[in-house]
Design a protein around this motif. Structure first.
Motif, PDB file in Angstrom:
ATOM      1  N   ARG A 119       0.830  -1.198   0.000  1.00 46.04           N
ATOM      2  CA  ARG A 119       0.000   0.000   0.000  1.00 46.04           C
ATOM      3  C   ARG A 119       0.869   1.255   0.000  1.00 46.04           C
ATOM      4  O   ARG A 119       0.595   2.203  -0.752  1.00 46.04           O
ATOM      5  CB  ARG A 119      -0.934   0.003   1.213  1.00 46.04           C
ATOM      6  CG  ARG A 119      -1.725   1.301   1.330  1.00 46.04           C
ATOM      7  CD  ARG A 119      -2.747   1.273   2.428  1.00 46.04           C
ATOM      8  NE  ARG A 119      -3.475   2.535   2.484  1.00 46.04           N
ATOM      9  CZ  ARG A 119      -4.638   2.699   3.110  1.00 46.04           C
ATOM     10  NH1 ARG A 119      -5.210   1.677   3.733  1.00 46.04           N
ATOM     11  NH2 ARG A 119      -5.230   3.880   3.116  1.00 46.04           N
ATOM     12  N   GLU A 123       0.544   3.855  -3.014  1.00 44.63           N
ATOM     13  CA  GLU A 123       0.088   5.216  -2.764  1.00 44.63           C
ATOM     14  C   GLU A 123       1.159   6.239  -3.154  1.00 44.63           C
ATOM     15  O   GLU A 123       0.828   7.341  -3.623  1.00 44.63           O
ATOM     16  CB  GLU A 123      -0.312   5.385  -1.305  1.00 44.63           C
ATOM     17  CG  GLU A 123      -1.606   4.671  -0.967  1.00 44.63           C
ATOM     18  CD  GLU A 123      -2.127   5.002   0.410  1.00 44.63           C
ATOM     19  OE1 GLU A 123      -3.361   5.123   0.553  1.00 44.63           O
ATOM     20  OE2 GLU A 123      -1.317   5.126   1.355  1.00 44.63           O
ATOM     21  N   LYS A 174     -10.276   6.905  -6.781  1.00 48.26           N
ATOM     22  CA  LYS A 174      -9.496   6.472  -5.615  1.00 48.26           C
ATOM     23  C   LYS A 174     -10.229   5.352  -4.882  1.00 48.26           C
ATOM     24  O   LYS A 174      -9.590   4.422  -4.356  1.00 48.26           O
ATOM     25  CB  LYS A 174      -9.255   7.661  -4.678  1.00 48.26           C
ATOM     26  CG  LYS A 174      -8.168   7.441  -3.634  1.00 48.26           C
ATOM     27  CD  LYS A 174      -6.803   7.361  -4.255  1.00 48.26           C
ATOM     28  CE  LYS A 174      -5.657   7.313  -3.247  1.00 48.26           C
ATOM     29  NZ  LYS A 174      -5.434   8.588  -2.554  1.00 48.26           N
ATOM     30  N   TYR A 178      -8.655   1.444  -4.060  1.00 53.72           N
ATOM     31  CA  TYR A 178      -8.555   0.671  -2.825  1.00 53.72           C
ATOM     32  C   TYR A 178      -9.215  -0.702  -2.976  1.00 53.72           C
ATOM     33  O   TYR A 178      -8.802  -1.666  -2.314  1.00 53.72           O
ATOM     34  CB  TYR A 178      -9.138   1.460  -1.659  1.00 53.72           C
ATOM     35  CG  TYR A 178      -8.227   2.604  -1.236  1.00 53.72           C
ATOM     36  CD1 TYR A 178      -6.930   2.336  -0.797  1.00 53.72           C
ATOM     37  CD2 TYR A 178      -8.625   3.923  -1.325  1.00 53.72           C
ATOM     38  CE1 TYR A 178      -6.065   3.357  -0.443  1.00 53.72           C
ATOM     39  CE2 TYR A 178      -7.767   4.962  -0.979  1.00 53.72           C
ATOM     40  CZ  TYR A 178      -6.490   4.670  -0.537  1.00 53.72           C
ATOM     41  OH  TYR A 178      -5.630   5.680  -0.202  1.00 53.72           O
TER      42      TYR A 178
END
Length: 288
Positions: A119, A123, A174, A178
């Motif tokens: 992650r 990101e 976004k 996820y």
């Protein structure tokens, strides 16, 4: 003194419930309850402002926009913040960290040790406009990219065979990003990262963002988030980890050398103990 010794005995007994190794490892873990790291600035709200550099050492410099600099500047929660499990409850062991990163913990329980580091990498690429580089191998070896997922392609998995088919509408939001990461968390992990990524073979080559890994089912993985070097070329490192069960990403104490904690000295191939795990062999990988 008797109360101090009794406390260590009781803590050691509790530690044994969590760790399979015995002897020195349990002893060192117990000491994390009573040791206070020397190089902490409690008011610091990033990795580099929270952790001070030992005398004679200089913090590694990285150019703005790079992954190492992104990690060094990563925001931390207030000092003393507890490590929280995915169910919102505090983790049973709170003595092994000096900071908690501002990384939300999903309630689905998927964001475990390797997942948390993937992650951070994903990101970073999102935030720096490098979305075309977001992608990870499944444990089967099949590559799953964010761009194809955003176009609507989804995997069909049959044992070790994976094929991708367009079964959803295009969605580059976004929120959908996820959902993509949840898919990655499900089918990738320590083994896939170790198989996919380049190895780092020398301590002098290690940089912020590199990962110490024991691949397997389960394995474990932690990430270097800061580095310092002295005039003799000796290096010290700071580690952060996610964990299983899924929980807050946090910066680790050094249970084996409290004189430099939370900094770690490393030797390639050597065993390394962290508060919640024992690496039988120090081996490192790096994101491409």
């Amino acid at each position: 003194m008797k109360k101090y010794i009794l406390a260590l005995v009781l803590i050691g007994a509790v530690s044994f419930l969590f760790f399979t190794k015995k002897g020195q490892i349990v002893k060192d873990t117990a000491l994390t309850y009573v040791s206070t790291p020397n190089y902490i600035q409690r008011e610091g709200n990033t990795v580099t402002s929270r952790i001070l550099v030992p005398d004679g050492f200089k913090r590694a410099y990285y150019e703005p926009g790079t992954f190492p600099k992104y990690l060094q500047d990563y925001a931390l929660k207030e000092y003393g913040t507890k490590v929280i499990n995915y169910d919102g409850k505090p983790y049973v062991y709170q003595a092994g960290h000096v900071g908690v990163l501002e990384v939300p913990v999903p309630s689905n329980g998927l964001q475990q040790c390797a997942d948390a580091l993937m992650r951070l990498r994903a990101e970073y690429l999102w935030d720096t406009g490098q979305k075309s580089k977001i992608g990870f191998n499944f444990t089967s070896g099949h590559y799953c990219s964010w761009l194809k997922y955003a176009e609507g392609f989804r995997p069909k998995i049959n044992g070790n065979k994976v094929t991708f088919h367009k079964t959803a509408g295009a969605d580059a939001s976004k929120k959908n990003f996820y959902k993509y990461l949840n898919l990655i968390y499900t089918y990738a992990g320590t083994q896939s990262l170790y198989s996919e990524l380049p190895k780092v073979s020398e301590v002098d080559q290690l940089e912020v963002g590199d990962m110490l890994v024991t691949p397997g089912f389960p394995g474990h993985i932690i990430m270097i988030v800061d580095k310092a070097t002295n005039a003799n070329g000796n290096n010290l490192f700071i580690f952060a980890q996610g964990n299983t069960p899924a929980q807050s990403v946090h910066i680790l104490k050094n249970p084996s050398d409290t004189t430099i904690s939370p900094w770690f000295e490393l030797e390639m191939g050597a065993a390394l103990q962290i508060p919640t795990y024992y690496f039988n062999k120090s081996q490192f990988i790096r994101f491409k």
